[in-house]
Enzyme design. Structure first.
Site, PDB file in Angstrom:
ATOM      1  N   HIS A   5      -9.788 -59.081  -5.477  1.00 40.29           N
ATOM      2  CA  HIS A   5     -10.521 -58.061  -4.991  1.00 40.29           C
ATOM      3  C   HIS A   5     -11.006 -56.859  -5.788  1.00 40.29           C
ATOM      4  CE1 HIS A   5      -6.890 -55.464  -4.087  1.00 40.29           C
ATOM      5  NE2 HIS A   5      -7.746 -54.518  -4.453  1.00 40.29           N
ATOM      6  N   ASP A  35      -4.973 -63.325  -3.934  1.00 44.46           N
ATOM      7  CA  ASP A  35      -5.894 -62.290  -4.288  1.00 44.46           C
ATOM      8  C   ASP A  35      -5.565 -61.988  -5.808  1.00 44.46           C
ATOM      9  OD1 ASP A  35      -7.344 -60.145  -4.210  1.00 44.46           O
ATOM     10  OD2 ASP A  35      -6.074 -58.680  -3.173  1.00 44.46           O
ATOM     11  N   SER A 113      -4.695 -50.918  -7.509  1.00 44.17           N
ATOM     12  CA  SER A 113      -4.778 -52.316  -7.459  1.00 44.17           C
ATOM     13  C   SER A 113      -4.802 -53.077  -8.695  1.00 44.17           C
ATOM     14  CB  SER A 113      -5.958 -52.860  -6.545  1.00 44.17           C
ATOM     15  OG  SER A 113      -5.980 -52.429  -5.223  1.00 44.17           O
TER      16      SER A 113
END
Length: 371
Positions: A5, A35, A113
């Site tokens: 992402h 992911d 992230s």
């Protein structure tokens, strides 16, 4: 290694190192199901982080999360492992996902992230990927993908360009007190109860039946869906696995040879848009206005014996929508194609295309992408 992402939809990737050197990066492969993404830079004298074992991680153990929250470069926060094999959703943006997160109370915020979660030896034991919050900022719960999943996915992306994912060929539910009462199970408290067994799949071939309860894979106990998916995600098509199953109150072992989602053990190649058998071009604004289209991509050429030719699409056709999503550039077509082909859902590998020919004739096509 980073999150899918983080890079999804990017037209250009730039990596900045701690010494402020910057490099353009290329994508080696992505896996929306976990992911994760693998990117590459051309650089010298890079430090490689030692890989630790998330299997050996203990609840209560101290960990450090590294990232760039809110643009604060190389921020380190500390916390403990709050739980393992945690699932926080059934899907992410409509996708099938594999979730078996390490849950920590290390402060993680937007910008963390793709960052490292390390143990006190400085070994990588997870990739920070999500928080649970009603505000969008840290509220005490953060989640990282364990290295048990990361290593398998990264190895496959580097070697094959796509993940070689093993499929057992069942639908299942976590065992709950309600299901135990409904099914009349005895002397069993948790595990995965088999709902359906796919015809000709790995489980059926091995003798697995509906209402069997899987309690271990290769000797590792299975208590919930997250643990089941994590253990399965370590394996590849063609691998043999031992399932410990409770059936009619007795425990049995079944040896199963795992397959891919195409029902074979062969290597799955990374999808390429060339399989569509077409070339695409942008459409001039005046042409779009004349055809009363807000956006579109023109099929400039139909080549070879590809999917577009089989579907009946002819040269000159202007695509306005694919699977109810508007397209405005050739890159949009490629991104949609890649997303479909990287999905684990065999039954949804189709492009529903709507558009118009230059004469104004509207047409709708279904392009089957399944093998």
């Amino acid at each position: 290694v980073t999150n899918n992402h983080v890079i999804e939809g990017a037209e250009r990737l730039e990596v900045t190192l701690n010494d402020n050197r910057t490099y353009d990066a290329t994508v080696i492969g992505t896996d929306p199901t976990t992911d994760l993404a693998l990117i590459k830079i051309e650089a010298d004298s890079l430090h490689v982080i030692p890989m630790g074992s998330s299997d050996n991680l203990l609840v209560g153990e101290w960990v450090l999360a590294v990232g760039n929250p809110f643009g604060f470069t190389s921020t380190v926060t500390a916390g403990i492992v709050s739980a393992k094999a945690r699932s926080i959703s059934d899907s992410r943006q409509g996708r099938m996902t594999i979730e078996s997160y390490i849950q920590t109370d290390a402060a993680v915020n937007p910008g963390n992230s793709g960052g490292a979660l390390v143990n006190l030896k400085g070994e990588l034991i997870g990739i920070n990927t999500a928080i649970y919050s009603q505000t969008g900022n840290y509220a005490g719960y953060s989640f990282a993908i364990p290295t048990s999943i990361v290593v398998k996915v990264m190895t496959d992306l580097k070697k094959y360009g796509t993940v070689q994912r093993a499929v057992l060929g069942i639908t299942f539910r976590e065992l709950t007190p309600e299901i135990i009462k409904e099914k009349g199970f005895k002397n069993i408290n948790d595990g995965i109860v088999v709902e359906e067994v796919s015809e000709g799949g790995a489980a059926m071939t091995a003798g697995v039946k509906p209402n069997d309860v899987i309690v271990a894979i290769n000797g590792t106990a299975i208590h919930n869906k997250a643990q089941f998916m994590e253990q399965l995600s370590r394996l590849s098509p063609g691998d043999k696995a031992s399932l410990t199953i409770v059936r009619d109150g007795s425990t049995r072992n079944f040896d199963v040879t795992l397959l891919n989602n195409q029902g074979s053990t062969r290597i799955v190649k990374a999808p390429t848009v060339e399989a569509l058998g077409a070339k695409f071009a942008k459409v001039a604004d005046d042409k779009l206005r004349a055809l009363r289209l807000r956006s579109g991509v023109q099929v400039s050429e139909v080549t070879g014996d590809g999917r577009f030719k089989h579907a009946g699409i002819r040269e000159g056709f202007i695509i306005s929508d694919i699977n109810n999503g508007r397209v405005s550039s050739p890159e949009d077509v490629e991104k949609i194609y890649d997303a479909i082909m990287n999905s684990d859902d065999t039954y949804d590998k189709v492009m529903f295309i709507s558009g118009v020919y230059p004469t104004g004739k509207k047409m709708y096509y279904a392009v089957d992408l399944a093998d």
